[in-house]
Design an enzyme around this catalytic site. Structure first.
Site, PDB file in Angstrom:
ATOM      1  N   GLU A  73       0.862  -1.176   0.000  1.00 37.16           N
ATOM      2  CA  GLU A  73       0.000   0.000   0.000  1.00 37.16           C
ATOM      3  C   GLU A  73       0.903   1.232   0.000  1.00 37.16           C
ATOM      4  OE1 GLU A  73      -2.868   2.481   3.075  1.00 37.16           O
ATOM      5  OE2 GLU A  73      -2.814   0.293   3.253  1.00 37.16           O
ATOM      6  N   ARG A  76       0.538  10.427   0.750  1.00 36.72           N
ATOM      7  CA  ARG A  76       0.828  11.439   1.771  1.00 36.72           C
ATOM      8  C   ARG A  76       1.946  12.388   1.385  1.00 36.72           C
ATOM      9  NH1 ARG A  76       0.874   7.413   7.077  1.00 36.72           N
ATOM     10  NH2 ARG A  76      -1.187   6.481   6.709  1.00 36.72           N
ATOM     11  N   LYS A 106     -10.968  -2.169   5.830  1.00 33.10           N
ATOM     12  CA  LYS A 106      -9.805  -1.902   6.665  1.00 33.10           C
ATOM     13  C   LYS A 106     -10.283  -1.437   8.039  1.00 33.10           C
ATOM     14  CE  LYS A 106      -5.829   1.298   6.754  1.00 33.10           C
ATOM     15  NZ  LYS A 106      -5.042   2.223   5.899  1.00 33.10           N
ATOM     16  N   THR A 120      -4.387   5.979   1.802  1.00 32.31           N
ATOM     17  CA  THR A 120      -4.755   7.336   2.227  1.00 32.31           C
ATOM     18  C   THR A 120      -5.539   8.045   1.123  1.00 32.31           C
ATOM     19  OG1 THR A 120      -2.606   7.355   3.385  1.00 32.31           O
ATOM     20  CG2 THR A 120      -3.942   9.325   3.562  1.00 32.31           C
TER      21      THR A 120
END
Length: 218
Positions: A45, A49, A133, A73
């Site tokens: 993943e 960011r 998640k 994210t």
């Protein structure tokens, strides 16, 4: 939606451990991806960011086709579009407000929406999501939360992320409703700053071994 949810379940189950990486340069992205792959972790993943994240995702998909990469994210529809355009294999969110949930439901690749409470998971379930998640896992109860969710949400499976380490990875993986665990313990900041990618590779190899052992015991 059911077909994409099945694909999401399959890729999470295949991964076992999902390294969560944040990169600041393309060279760092290459080095980390190579170290993880050499250690036996071929799914990761890559969080959105940093300013370089989308470029890094696109570069890795071109140069390292053997790696399955999820964009992490993911916060809005713009992130969804940019990630898909860059070649992301799947999408992961830290949380999933209604508007984002609708956008994820319309995406044409597998998605793993994040949530932290039973009410949030029930809302996602109403939209057809079955693989989610749990984040931040340890902060919201960790193993106790997963065990609590197993009864009422018996048809949902989870990828807990947040506060998971080499020490407790096996215990999380032993839970029947856990498809995969996410973590960054194999990506210690000090190792990366020192360029010690051998440590990343070695820790990734131990993580892969934990997955194999957990599967053998199920």
């Amino acid at each position: 939606m059911p077909e994409r949810q099945q694909r999401a379940a399959d890729l999470l189950r295949h991964a076992g451990v999902l390294p969560v990486i944040t990169v600041n340069t393309l060279d760092e992205a290459r080095a980390l991806a190579d170290a993880l792959l050499e250690g036996g972790l071929s799914t990761l993943e890559l969080t959105l960011r940093t300013p370089i994240a989308i470029d890094a995702l696109a570069m890795l998909k071109r140069e390292r086709p053997g790696i399955v990469i999820g964009a992490g994210t993911v916060l809005d529809a713009n992130n969804i579009r940019a990630s898909i355009d860059a070649g992301a294999d799947f999408l992961v969110t830290p949380g999933t407000p209604p508007g984002l949930a609708d956008a994820l439901a319309a995406a044409d690749i597998p998605v793993v929406p994040g949530a932290a409470t039973p009410t949030e998971f029930m809302s996602l379930r109403e939209r057809g999501f079955r693989n989610c998640k749990l984040f931040p896992a340890s902060a919201v109860g960790g193993l106790a939360m997963l065990k609590g969710l197993a009864g009422p949400l018996h048809d949902m499976r989870f990828c807990p992320t947040g506060g998971i380490s080499e020490a407790n990875a096996a215990e999380f993986l032993s839970q029947p409703n856990v498809l995969c665990i996410g973590g960054s313990w194999m990506l210690d900041k000090a190792w990366i700053e020192a360029g010690d990618y051998a440590r990343v590779r070695e820790t990734a190899a131990r993580a892969a071994a934990i997955v194999r052992e957990a599967r053998a015991q199920r």
